[in-house]
Enzyme design. Structure first.
Site, PDB file in Angstrom:
ATOM      1  N   GLN A 189      -1.943  -4.826   2.898  1.00 38.48           N
ATOM      2  CA  GLN A 189      -0.411  -4.815   2.896  1.00 38.48           C
ATOM      3  C   GLN A 189      -0.199  -3.542   3.877  1.00 38.48           C
ATOM      4  O   GLN A 189      -0.534  -2.463   3.379  1.00 38.48           O
ATOM      5  CB  GLN A 189       0.118  -4.688   1.457  1.00 38.48           C
ATOM      6  N   GLY A 190       0.983  -3.685   4.869  1.00 40.64           N
ATOM      7  CA  GLY A 190       1.124  -2.475   5.547  1.00 40.64           C
ATOM      8  C   GLY A 190       2.583  -2.345   5.467  1.00 40.64           C
ATOM      9  O   GLY A 190       3.597  -2.536   6.061  1.00 40.64           O
ATOM     10  N   TYR A 191       3.127  -1.587   4.350  1.00 39.23           N
ATOM     11  CA  TYR A 191       4.487  -1.227   4.073  1.00 39.23           C
ATOM     12  C   TYR A 191       4.487   0.246   4.238  1.00 39.23           C
ATOM     13  O   TYR A 191       5.360   0.469   5.066  1.00 39.23           O
ATOM     14  CB  TYR A 191       4.722  -1.662   2.653  1.00 39.23           C
ATOM     15  N   SER A 192       3.889   0.960   3.203  1.00 41.66           N
ATOM     16  CA  SER A 192       4.175   2.565   3.220  1.00 41.66           C
ATOM     17  C   SER A 192       3.801   3.146   4.456  1.00 41.66           C
ATOM     18  O   SER A 192       2.741   2.617   5.214  1.00 41.66           O
ATOM     19  CB  SER A 192       3.448   3.151   2.065  1.00 41.66           C
TER      20      SER A 192
ATOM     21  N   GLU B 174       6.579 -13.589  -9.310  1.00 39.58           N
ATOM     22  CA  GLU B 174       5.708 -13.363 -10.244  1.00 39.58           C
ATOM     23  C   GLU B 174       5.985 -12.147 -10.889  1.00 39.58           C
ATOM     24  O   GLU B 174       5.074 -11.275 -11.474  1.00 39.58           O
ATOM     25  CB  GLU B 174       4.066 -13.195 -10.043  1.00 39.58           C
TER      26      GLU B 174
ATOM     27  N   SER C 270       7.880   2.649  -7.198  1.00 35.62           N
ATOM     28  CA  SER C 270       7.321   3.758  -8.303  1.00 35.62           C
ATOM     29  C   SER C 270       8.604   3.611  -9.722  1.00 35.62           C
ATOM     30  O   SER C 270       9.380   3.035  -9.538  1.00 35.62           O
ATOM     31  CB  SER C 270       7.561   5.142  -7.971  1.00 35.62           C
ATOM     32  N   ASN C 271       8.118   4.220 -10.709  1.00 38.75           N
ATOM     33  CA  ASN C 271       8.752   3.873 -11.921  1.00 38.75           C
ATOM     34  C   ASN C 271      10.237   4.413 -11.912  1.00 38.75           C
ATOM     35  O   ASN C 271      11.040   4.149 -12.479  1.00 38.75           O
ATOM     36  CB  ASN C 271       8.023   4.550 -13.224  1.00 38.75           C
ATOM     37  N   GLU C 272      10.321   5.600 -11.052  1.00 36.91           N
ATOM     38  CA  GLU C 272      11.591   6.202 -10.762  1.00 36.91           C
ATOM     39  C   GLU C 272      12.367   5.203 -10.181  1.00 36.91           C
ATOM     40  O   GLU C 272      13.750   5.108 -10.291  1.00 36.91           O
ATOM     41  CB  GLU C 272      11.287   7.449 -10.118  1.00 36.91           C
TER      42      GLU C 272
END
Lengths: 391, 390
Positions: B126-129, B245, B371-373
């Site tokens: 995956q190339g996101y970040s 999912e 992230s959870n934030e």
């Protein structure tokens, strides 16, 4: 697996929500609550409706709605539903802190009577309560007994056709108002047994005390008081089961409280302004509110688990489920109510604001019917604990 | 209100258990039994076994090689694999780009890519970040410029490319338009990792596994037919992909497995007789059971066709926190031996061997996948309706 409420369950929950809102808003609790130790401060609601701290007319109304016998068999005057159905009502009663002794009388004392009493005793003590004519209390705790139902020093000596009970019981919920009190005691051969006493009879001294949650309980002194032994079932089984059911009820009520203060806090974050903006724009407060939401979601999940299992015959499964829910109530319920006070700021610790009433009731619920430590230990002491997870 | 699985579902669970018991090769089963670490080749070996059984893509429609299972069966399947300690298949093809191609891809894209994703013949990443685009993903800067000859020319850098060094293909978010809001002008592009100018450079994680790469694109020529969905419509693609999912996101099976492992190690160290240790483990188990119930509720909601909404952020937050706590508890029950780092056999018990590394890697769970934030921001906005920050 099915989590949808049936049409009947939805109607029951709606009717309880409407009752809480219209018949018994928090304002009603404020009017009838007892306020000891308040001197030199303006008392807005000094007039007290009833020394009981609850009202027989409202109790009767709850009986007419069928709520006092929801999960009792039809043979004793109940509706023959499951405890889960009652948990829907209890949750709604929690949303406005309805002061009638539903948990103390219907859940705790009623279930002990059902499981330990004979058919004749059910007719005599349980049915009138289900009809709203009487209320009950269960006196099982003594000084230092904490949550151990077998830690009983009260003795019952044979006396004529009945028993004479001597001892002291503490923190008897609804003990100050009940028409019949179910008392645990040890017989002369050391067996744990349950007895019904008439609180107005000779040898019974009742000291009514106020509790933190604007309610009342009783310290009960018995000096040769006449008791009728319950003869329909094992006393310890009945006591433990009644406490499990009451703990599940506490979780349902705690869920109602958590939902209410979450909504109150969320609304407050949107209107309270500081630094020229609603404080709900601050991310640190947003995330705190989110964590309150997460905890409330988990309380709902575990309250359902406990309510479904609480009246099942399988004692292992029931204990496991109830202990999970009760430990979670302490973790999640305290977090939600404590943070609701924090996020309200100074107004949150005034008696005038409702958030403090919910905070105090939650604290009491966490303590009642086995606290965090008690249920954690019970959960961890199961035989299956060492080798399995989630079975 | 009914908290049990149907007899049919329980029979299916048994079928899955039986399959794992009989079909997992001994060398994988031996690792699974002690929660060992699986190498890339071993993961792919397991994928092929599932593929031959027809179970490799539980969440794909039957007509493109999926199982056609409902949400409950998918949950049971996933839970049993996790509880057995089976290798975790790479999600990038099967769980991410595959479903996206099924939903938005052209027929040519479906025929070209889906069969090889299923068979494991082609691995994906995956190339996101990017170095400057983490939680603020829309600020990504990798560009794809139309060369007027039917291609995009890609330049830029992606990072945290999980297992990029093993991948044959990468799906990327690239900027195809510099005008307008930063969420517009992004396209979803499939790039062959063997194309000249693509370079994936592994970096070590704190767990000392080469789990991530920096991936560089230097004038990489990509045919325009490799765009999924409309050009400049990639942000919609990225959001749709996040919706797939969501009921498995809590990984309750993985945490269940981790807690069983904690108990096993505690037993090895003679700690289970100690009420204080039992209490600590019990407290986490209770948190896991609460999450399990929460997950069941989401699952039944999905069965009834309720769209996976922002509520799944609750599952992500608690699932990742609990897994981290389980690994931390595993470290604590190991006591001083938890400091041993990739030691030769015999220093630690087989159950303990991978704990220190996994404990480190597990810190990623609260960071990746939003992230959870960010998850908390989602709940604050979409559920609590709290106002935007000033």
């Amino acid at each position: 697996m099915d989590f949808e409420l049936t049409q009947e369950q939805k109607m029951l929950a709606e009717s309880a929500a409407s009752f809480a809102k219209k018949t018994s808003p928090v304002e009603r609790l404020r009017k009838i609550r007892s306020m000891p130790h308040v001197e030199g401060v303006e008392q807005r609601h000094a007039a007290k409706a009833d020394p009981r701290n609850w009202e027989p007319a409202v109790w009767k109304q709850m009986a007419e709605l069928g709520w006092l016998g929801l999960f009792y068999p039809e043979s004793v005057g109940g509706l023959g539903l499951r405890f889960f159905d009652a948990s829907l009502v209890i949750e709604k009663l929690g949303t406005t802190l309805v002061p009638e002794p539903y948990v103390a009388s219907v859940v705790l004392a009623g279930w002990a009577l059902l499981k330990a009493g004979s058919a004749e005793q059910h007719a005599k003590y349980l049915t009138p309560m289900i009809e709203g004519e009487t209320s009950l209390a269960l006196a099982w705790q003594e000084r230092g007994s904490r949550y151990d139902v077998t830690s009983v020093k009260t003795v019952a000596k044979k006396s004529g056709s009945g028993h004479a009970l001597t001892g002291e019981k503490v923190l008897v919920l609804n003990g100050h108002a009940a028409d019949h009190v179910v008392v645990s005691a040890r017989t002369e051969d050391g067996a744990l047994a349950l007895f019904v006493i008439d609180p107005k009879s000779k040898g019974v001294t009742i000291e009514s005390i106020t509790t933190m949650d604007a309610s009342r309980a009783a310290q009960l002194r018995l000096e040769g008081a006449e008791g009728v032994r319950l003869t329909g079932g094992d006393a310890q089984v009945a006591l433990e089961w009644a406490l499990d059911l009451a703990a599940a009820a506490a979780c349902a009520e705690g869920l109602g409280i958590a939902r209410t203060v979450l909504d109150m806090t969320n609304a407050y974050l949107k209107v309270r302004k500081q630094f020229g903006v609603p404080i709900g724009t601050f991310q640190v407060l947003q995330h705190r509110a989110v964590d309150m939401f997460v905890q409330t979601q988990l309380l709902e999940s575990t309250a359902i688990l406990a309510a479904v299992r609480a009246d099942e015959e399988d004692a292992d499964e029931r204990r496991r489920a109830v202990s999970i829910a009760k430990v979670r109530l302490t973790a999640g319920g305290k977090y939600v109510t404590q943070q609701s006070v924090q996020l309200h700021g100074g107004i949150g610790i005034t008696d005038e604001h409702d958030v403090g009433l919910y905070f105090k009731r939650m604290q009491v619920l966490c303590t009642l019917f086995g606290d965090d430590e008690h249920h954690l230990t019970r959960f961890a002491s199961r035989e299956a604990f060492a080798t399995t997870v989630g079975e | 209100m009914d908290l049990s699985f149907t007899p049919d579902q329980e029979a299916f669970r048994e079928e899955v258990r039986e399959f794992i018991r009989t079909q997992m090769p001994p060398h994988l089963a031996a690792k699974a039994a002690v929660d060992g670490h699986f190498e890339h080749e071993e993961v792919m070996e397991w994928q092929k076994i599932l593929y031959r059984k027809g179970w490799v893509a539980p969440h794909w429609p039957k007509e493109v090689g999926g199982t056609g299972w409902d949400a409950a069966r998918r949950f049971i399947f996933s839970e049993e694999l996790e509880k057995a300690g089976a290798p975790t298949l790479s999600p990038f093809g099967l769980a991410m780009v595959g479903p996206l191609i099924i939903q938005f891809g052209s027929d040519a894209q479906k025929q070209r890519f889906l069969p090889k994703i299923l068979s494991g013949e082609e691995a994906w990443c995956q190339g996101y970040s990017e170095p400057e685009a983490g939680s603020d993903l829309a600020s990504l800067r990798t560009t794809a410029v139309d060369d007027g000859k039917g291609n995009f020319v890609v330049n830029g850098q992606k990072t945290w490319t999980t297992y990029g060094q093993y991948a044959d293909w990468i799906f990327c978010l690239v900027r195809t338009n510099q005008t307008g809001k930063k969420q517009t002008g992004i396209s979803f592009l499939l790039i062959d990792m063997k194309t000249p100018g693509v370079k994936a450079v592994p970096m070590l994680t704190t767990g000392h596994t080469p789990a991530f790469c920096d991936t560089y694109f230097d004038n990489v020529v990509v045919p325009k037919e490799n765009v999924v969905g409309p050009v400049d419509g990639g942000w919609t693609m990225a959001k749709a992909l996040l919706g797939h999912e969501r009921t498995l996101i809590a990984a309750v099976g993985t945490s269940t497995r981790a807690l069983i492992r904690v108990k096993r190690i505690a037993q090895e160290h003679g700690l289970l007789a100690d009420p204080a240790w039992r209490g600590r483990i019990a407290r986490l188990e209770i948190e896991l059971e609460a999450l399990r119930m929460q997950n069941y509720r989401a699952l039944v909601g999905a069965q009834l066709g309720h769209a996976p909404g922002p509520e799944s952020s609750v599952l992500k937050i608690r699932g990742s926190e609990i897994l981290q706590q389980a690994m931390e508890l595993a470290m604590d029950v190991m006591g001083p031996s938890c400091m041993a780092w990739f030691t030769p056999p015999g220093v630690l018990s087989p159950s303990e061997q991978w704990i220190p590394s996994a404990f480190n890697y597990t810190r990623a769970t609260t960071i990746y996948g939003g992230s959870n934030e960010i998850q908390r921001n989602v709940i604050a906005k979409w559920i609590l309706g709290l106002p935007a920050q000033a």
